[in-house]
Scaffold this motif. Structure first.
Motif, PDB file in Angstrom:
ATOM      1  N   GLY A  98       0.569  -0.810  -0.321  1.00  0.00           N
ATOM      2  CA  GLY A  98      -0.188   0.055   0.092  1.00  0.00           C
ATOM      3  C   GLY A  98       1.071   1.244   0.424  1.00  0.00           C
ATOM      4  O   GLY A  98       2.185   2.059  -0.179  1.00  0.00           O
ATOM      5  N   LEU A 110       1.085  -6.993  -8.910  1.00  0.00           N
ATOM      6  CA  LEU A 110      -0.591  -6.535  -8.591  1.00  0.00           C
ATOM      7  C   LEU A 110      -0.839  -6.892  -9.833  1.00  0.00           C
ATOM      8  O   LEU A 110       0.078  -5.457 -10.748  1.00  0.00           O
ATOM      9  CB  LEU A 110      -1.016  -5.489  -8.300  1.00  0.00           C
ATOM     10  CG  LEU A 110      -1.159  -5.390  -5.783  1.00  0.00           C
ATOM     11  CD1 LEU A 110      -0.848  -4.245  -5.586  1.00  0.00           C
ATOM     12  CD2 LEU A 110      -2.684  -6.491  -6.033  1.00  0.00           C
ATOM     13  N   PRO A 205     -11.138  -5.098   0.367  1.00  0.00           N
ATOM     14  CA  PRO A 205     -12.742  -3.953   0.306  1.00  0.00           C
ATOM     15  C   PRO A 205     -12.724  -4.759  -0.520  1.00  0.00           C
ATOM     16  O   PRO A 205     -14.244  -3.863  -0.070  1.00  0.00           O
ATOM     17  CB  PRO A 205     -11.055  -2.725  -0.156  1.00  0.00           C
ATOM     18  CG  PRO A 205      -9.601  -3.283  -0.077  1.00  0.00           C
ATOM     19  CD  PRO A 205      -9.699  -4.262  -0.363  1.00  0.00           C
ATOM     20  N   GLN A 206     -12.819  -5.664  -1.488  1.00  0.00           N
ATOM     21  CA  GLN A 206     -13.817  -5.923  -2.374  1.00  0.00           C
ATOM     22  C   GLN A 206     -14.904  -6.661  -2.161  1.00  0.00           C
ATOM     23  O   GLN A 206     -15.707  -6.591  -1.046  1.00  0.00           O
ATOM     24  CB  GLN A 206     -13.062  -6.461  -3.576  1.00  0.00           C
ATOM     25  CG  GLN A 206     -11.956  -5.908  -4.657  1.00  0.00           C
ATOM     26  CD  GLN A 206     -11.060  -5.837  -3.552  1.00  0.00           C
ATOM     27  OE1 GLN A 206     -10.627  -6.562  -2.398  1.00  0.00           O
ATOM     28  NE2 GLN A 206     -10.096  -5.241  -4.277  1.00  0.00           N
ATOM     29  N   LYS A 316      -4.267   2.455   6.969  1.00  0.00           N
ATOM     30  CA  LYS A 316      -2.940   1.547   7.520  1.00  0.00           C
ATOM     31  C   LYS A 316      -3.747   0.296   6.695  1.00  0.00           C
ATOM     32  O   LYS A 316      -5.170   0.124   7.159  1.00  0.00           O
ATOM     33  CB  LYS A 316      -2.677   1.709   8.473  1.00  0.00           C
ATOM     34  CG  LYS A 316      -2.101   3.357   8.736  1.00  0.00           C
ATOM     35  CD  LYS A 316      -0.167   3.170   8.041  1.00  0.00           C
ATOM     36  CE  LYS A 316       0.392   2.455   9.119  1.00  0.00           C
ATOM     37  NZ  LYS A 316       2.363   2.646   9.105  1.00  0.00           N
TER      38      LYS A 316
HETATM   39  C1  GA4 Z   1      -6.243  -5.744   0.676  1.00  0.00           C
HETATM   40  C2  GA4 Z   1      -6.733  -6.788  -0.133  1.00  0.00           C
HETATM   41  C3  GA4 Z   1      -5.710  -6.642  -1.975  1.00  0.00           C
HETATM   42  O1  GA4 Z   1      -3.906  -7.583  -1.723  1.00  0.00           O
HETATM   43  C4  GA4 Z   1      -4.758  -4.788  -2.051  1.00  0.00           C
HETATM   44  C5  GA4 Z   1      -4.286  -4.312  -0.738  1.00  0.00           C
HETATM   45  C6  GA4 Z   1      -4.315  -3.101  -0.838  1.00  0.00           C
HETATM   46  C7  GA4 Z   1      -2.650  -2.935  -1.914  1.00  0.00           C
HETATM   47  O2  GA4 Z   1      -1.723  -4.052  -1.748  1.00  0.00           O
HETATM   48  O3  GA4 Z   1      -2.346  -2.003  -2.253  1.00  0.00           O
HETATM   49  C8  GA4 Z   1      -3.941  -2.441   0.433  1.00  0.00           C
HETATM   50  C9  GA4 Z   1      -5.450  -3.541   1.182  1.00  0.00           C
HETATM   51  C10 GA4 Z   1      -5.375  -4.451   0.089  1.00  0.00           C
HETATM   52  C11 GA4 Z   1      -6.094  -2.819   1.770  1.00  0.00           C
HETATM   53  C12 GA4 Z   1      -5.704  -1.756   2.442  1.00  0.00           C
HETATM   54  C13 GA4 Z   1      -4.909  -0.523   1.152  1.00  0.00           C
HETATM   55  C14 GA4 Z   1      -5.190  -1.436   0.102  1.00  0.00           C
HETATM   56  C15 GA4 Z   1      -2.669  -1.704   0.820  1.00  0.00           C
HETATM   57  C16 GA4 Z   1      -3.201  -0.914   1.741  1.00  0.00           C
HETATM   58  C17 GA4 Z   1      -2.879  -0.782   2.834  1.00  0.00           C
HETATM   59  C18 GA4 Z   1      -4.614  -4.648  -3.534  1.00  0.00           C
HETATM   60  C19 GA4 Z   1      -6.752  -3.992  -1.791  1.00  0.00           C
HETATM   61  O4  GA4 Z   1      -7.361  -3.484  -2.991  1.00  0.00           O
HETATM   62  O5  GA4 Z   1      -6.537  -3.689  -1.220  1.00  0.00           O
END
Ligand code: GA4
Length: 328
Positions: A98, A110, A205-206, A316
């Motif tokens: 993230g 990704l 989140p999905q 976070k």
């Molecule tokens: C968690 C689920 C997926 O791996 C992801 C992640 C994303 C990332 O790795 O960039 C996020 C994480 C995830 C949730 C909160 C945010 C976004 C890292 C982060 C701290 C690709 C997603 O869609 O959300």
């Protein structure tokens, strides 16, 4: 299998947890070939937000071909892998997760599921044509997406929702904002009885996530009371988890499961995860048919997936992202 990595960790920057955790809780197991699996699926989503599926019908060659491409990629020299990065928003990432300072003992790729172009930089690292690499990704993603949609339709049916495709149509939409992730957790020794965190605790989140890993353990899910239970690895099965958006659409009836991955001391863990998300403009709110008459028991405010995603990317990893959208 150990994928060689010449990088050694600066341990202070990583989180560690006690490794001696075990419970007798059994992960729900759903046999997709059984006609009565609907009610078991609903129960698993209500109690755990997580379950394992067998007899899924996904061709093993789709899995093995993609896994061997992933292993080839992650075994490449770091300077080559970095050519496929940074992961903004798609590409290669190493340790940093993230945009807000989270780190884990993991490297990853990704990819968005709608763009063939993503594969170009990755394919060149493993000396392949982009067409060949993207065919492998597409075959796999298409198959797991179909399984995710079948499961979502059984869930809608199990919840007595008239429109069976109310969840699955969001994944089937051409504009669906779904993500695909390949993770490699290099082996890392246990330090003073503690395991390094591979991927810190979080909820997805999905709508729904479909995970497949090799036979290396590490995944844990959190129970309601906050204890962690290890999920035994099984390379022939898939693990499904409820995401935040499905929790909202079911007005909290299904639970978005908190999960994390601990680094394994001896073996590399390789996982592939499809995150099925809605189109960016989609309005996410509890389904009226799941609310009481008068709709006055809705737990969440309506939001678009774009709004949720924007706020998720400011958070976070371990944050509770849904609380911003809860009704007081
Ligand atoms: C968690 C689920 C997926 O791996 C992801 C992640 C994303 C990332 O790795 O960039 C996020 C994480 C995830 C949730 C909160 C945010 C976004 C890292 C982060 C701290 C690709 C997603 O869609 O959300």
């Amino acid at each position: 299998m150990v994928i060689m990595s010449k990088q050694y960790p600066k341990m202070e920057q990583f989180c560690v947890v006690n490794s001696s955790q075990s419970t007798n809780t059994l992960i729900p197991l759903i046999d997709l070939s059984q006609p009565d699996s609907k009610s078991c699926l609903v129960k698993a989503c209500e109690e755990f937000g997580f379950f394992k599926v067998i007899n899924h019908g996904i061709p093993t060659e789709f899995i093995s071909r993609l896994e061997s491409k992933a292993i080839k990629f992650f075994s490449s020299p770091m300077c080559e892998k970095e050519k496929a990065g940074p992961p903004n928003p798609v590409g290669y990432g190493n340790k940093s997760i993230g945009r807000n300072g989270d780190v884990g003992w993991v490297e990853y790729l990704l990819l968005s599921t709608n763009s063939e172009n993503d594969c170009q930089r990755i394919a060149s690292v493993v000396g392949e044509t982009p067409e060949n690499f993207s065919l492998c990704v597409n075959n796999y993603v298409k198959a797991v997406k179909k399984m995710a949609c079948d499961i979502l339709e059984m869930l809608a049916d199990g919840l007595m929702i008239q429109q069976k495709n109310v969840f699955s149509e969001l994944l089937m939409d051409k504009q669906s904002d779904s993500v695909f992730r390949l993770n490699h957790y290099p082996p890392c020794p246990v330090l003073h009885g503690k395991n390094l965190i591979g991927f810190g605790e979080h909820t997805d989140p999905q709508i729904i996530s479909v995970l497949r890993s090799n036979n290396t353990s590490g995944l844990q899910i959190s129970l309601k009371e906050g204890s962690w239970i290890p999920v035994p690895a099984d390379q022939d099965s898939f693990f499904i988890n409820v995401g935040d958006s499905l929790q909202v659409m079911t007005n909290g009836r299904f639970k978005s499961v908190r999960h994390r991955v601990l680094a394994n001391s001896y073996k590399s863990r390789v996982s592939m995860i499809y995150f099925g998300g809605p189109p960016l403009s989609e309005k996410i709110a509890p389904l009226p048919s799941l609310l009481k008459e008068g709709n006055n028991n809705s737990l969440y405010k309506e939001f678009t997936w774009l709004e949720y995603k924007r706020s998720a990317f400011k958070s976070k990893l371990a944050d509770n992202r849904l609380c911003l959208f809860e009704k007081i």
